[in-house]
Design a protein around this motif. Structure first.
Motif, short mmCIF file in Angstrom:
data_model
loop_
_atom_site.label_atom_id
_atom_site.label_comp_id
_atom_site.label_asym_id
_atom_site.label_seq_id
_atom_site.Cartn_x
_atom_site.Cartn_y
_atom_site.Cartn_z
N SER A 73 33.97 41.32 -69.17
CA SER A 73 34.32 40.02 -69.72
C SER A 73 35.83 39.96 -69.90
CB SER A 73 33.65 39.82 -71.08
OG SER A 73 34.25 38.75 -71.76
N PRO A 74 36.46 38.87 -69.47
CA PRO A 74 37.90 38.74 -69.72
C PRO A 74 38.23 38.73 -71.21
CG PRO A 74 37.14 37.08 -68.16
CD PRO A 74 35.92 37.76 -68.70
N ALA A 75 37.26 38.40 -72.05
CA ALA A 75 37.49 38.30 -73.49
C ALA A 75 37.72 39.66 -74.13
CB ALA A 75 36.33 37.60 -74.17
N ASP A 76 36.94 40.68 -73.74
CA ASP A 76 37.09 41.98 -74.42
C ASP A 76 37.52 43.12 -73.51
OD1 ASP A 76 34.77 42.66 -73.07
OD2 ASP A 76 33.49 42.51 -74.83
N MET A 77 37.52 42.88 -72.18
CA MET A 77 38.01 43.87 -71.21
C MET A 77 37.23 45.18 -71.23
SD MET A 77 40.23 42.04 -69.76
CE MET A 77 41.15 43.13 -68.69
N ILE A 78 36.01 45.17 -71.74
CA ILE A 78 35.17 46.37 -71.75
C ILE A 78 34.27 46.34 -70.53
CG2 ILE A 78 33.34 47.61 -72.97
CD1 ILE A 78 34.44 46.37 -75.57
N GLU A 79 34.30 47.40 -69.74
CA GLU A 79 33.40 47.48 -68.59
C GLU A 79 32.02 47.91 -69.07
OE1 GLU A 79 34.80 49.72 -65.25
OE2 GLU A 79 36.73 48.69 -65.21
N ARG A 80 31.00 47.23 -68.57
CA ARG A 80 29.63 47.54 -68.96
C ARG A 80 28.79 47.72 -67.70
NH1 ARG A 80 31.41 43.74 -72.86
NH2 ARG A 80 30.76 44.26 -74.97
N VAL A 81 27.76 48.55 -67.80
CA VAL A 81 26.80 48.71 -66.71
C VAL A 81 25.51 48.02 -67.13
CG1 VAL A 81 25.44 50.36 -65.36
CG2 VAL A 81 27.84 50.86 -65.91
N VAL A 82 25.03 47.12 -66.28
CA VAL A 82 23.82 46.36 -66.61
C VAL A 82 22.85 46.37 -65.43
CG1 VAL A 82 24.98 44.83 -68.25
CG2 VAL A 82 24.83 44.16 -65.85
N GLU A 83 21.58 46.18 -65.75
CA GLU A 83 20.56 46.03 -64.72
C GLU A 83 20.52 44.59 -64.26
OE1 GLU A 83 16.78 47.43 -66.10
OE2 GLU A 83 17.47 49.50 -66.23
N GLN A 84 20.06 44.38 -63.04
CA GLN A 84 20.02 43.04 -62.46
C GLN A 84 19.24 42.06 -63.33
OE1 GLN A 84 20.21 42.50 -58.17
NE2 GLN A 84 18.13 41.69 -58.32
N GLY A 85 18.17 42.51 -63.96
CA GLY A 85 17.34 41.63 -64.78
C GLY A 85 17.98 41.18 -66.07
N GLU A 86 19.11 41.78 -66.44
CA GLU A 86 19.79 41.42 -67.69
C GLU A 86 20.78 40.27 -67.52
OE1 GLU A 86 20.35 45.20 -70.41
OE2 GLU A 86 21.12 45.61 -68.39
N ILE A 87 21.12 39.93 -66.27
CA ILE A 87 22.14 38.92 -66.03
C ILE A 87 21.63 37.84 -65.08
CG2 ILE A 87 24.13 40.39 -66.52
CD1 ILE A 87 24.36 40.93 -63.50
N GLU A 88 22.32 36.70 -65.10
CA GLU A 88 22.02 35.61 -64.18
C GLU A 88 23.34 34.97 -63.77
OE1 GLU A 88 19.50 33.08 -66.55
OE2 GLU A 88 21.18 32.26 -67.68
N ALA A 89 23.32 34.23 -62.69
CA ALA A 89 24.52 33.54 -62.23
C ALA A 89 24.94 32.51 -63.26
CB ALA A 89 24.26 32.87 -60.89
N ALA A 90 26.24 32.45 -63.53
CA ALA A 90 26.76 31.44 -64.46
C ALA A 90 26.86 30.11 -63.72
CB ALA A 90 28.13 31.87 -64.98
N PRO A 91 26.55 29.01 -64.40
CA PRO A 91 26.69 27.70 -63.74
C PRO A 91 28.14 27.40 -63.42
CG PRO A 91 26.22 27.43 -66.08
CD PRO A 91 26.16 28.90 -65.79
N GLY A 92 28.32 26.62 -62.39
CA GLY A 92 29.68 26.24 -62.06
C GLY A 92 30.03 26.67 -60.68
#
Length: 66
Positions: free
Chosen positions: A47-66
């Motif tokens: 996230s540009p907000a906190d600059m912390i790299e995270r590892v996530v599974e595909q099921g945890e995220i979705e495409a952001a609108p826009g």
């Protein structure tokens, strides 16, 4: 069975409503990572907000609108 990565490097994603592990923010996909032993694609996101790299599974995220 291996599942294909649904998101690409540079894509903006957000946590799914069911995901409690991530702040409700927008993240950019930095890298596609090898899948888990169970075949779930993994991503390195930041996230540009906190600059912390995270590892996530595909099921945890979705495409952001826009």
């Amino acid at each position: 069975m291996m599942v294909q990565h649904a998101f690409k490097v540079g894509q903006v994603v957000r946590p799914r409503p069911t995901c409690r592990n991530l702040p409700n923010d927008l993240f950019q996909v930095l890298r596609l990572l090898p899948s888990t032993a169970g075949g779930v694609p993994l991503y390195c996101i930041k996230s540009p907000a906190d600059m912390i790299e995270r590892v996530v599974e595909q099921g945890e995220i979705e495409a952001a609108p826009g």
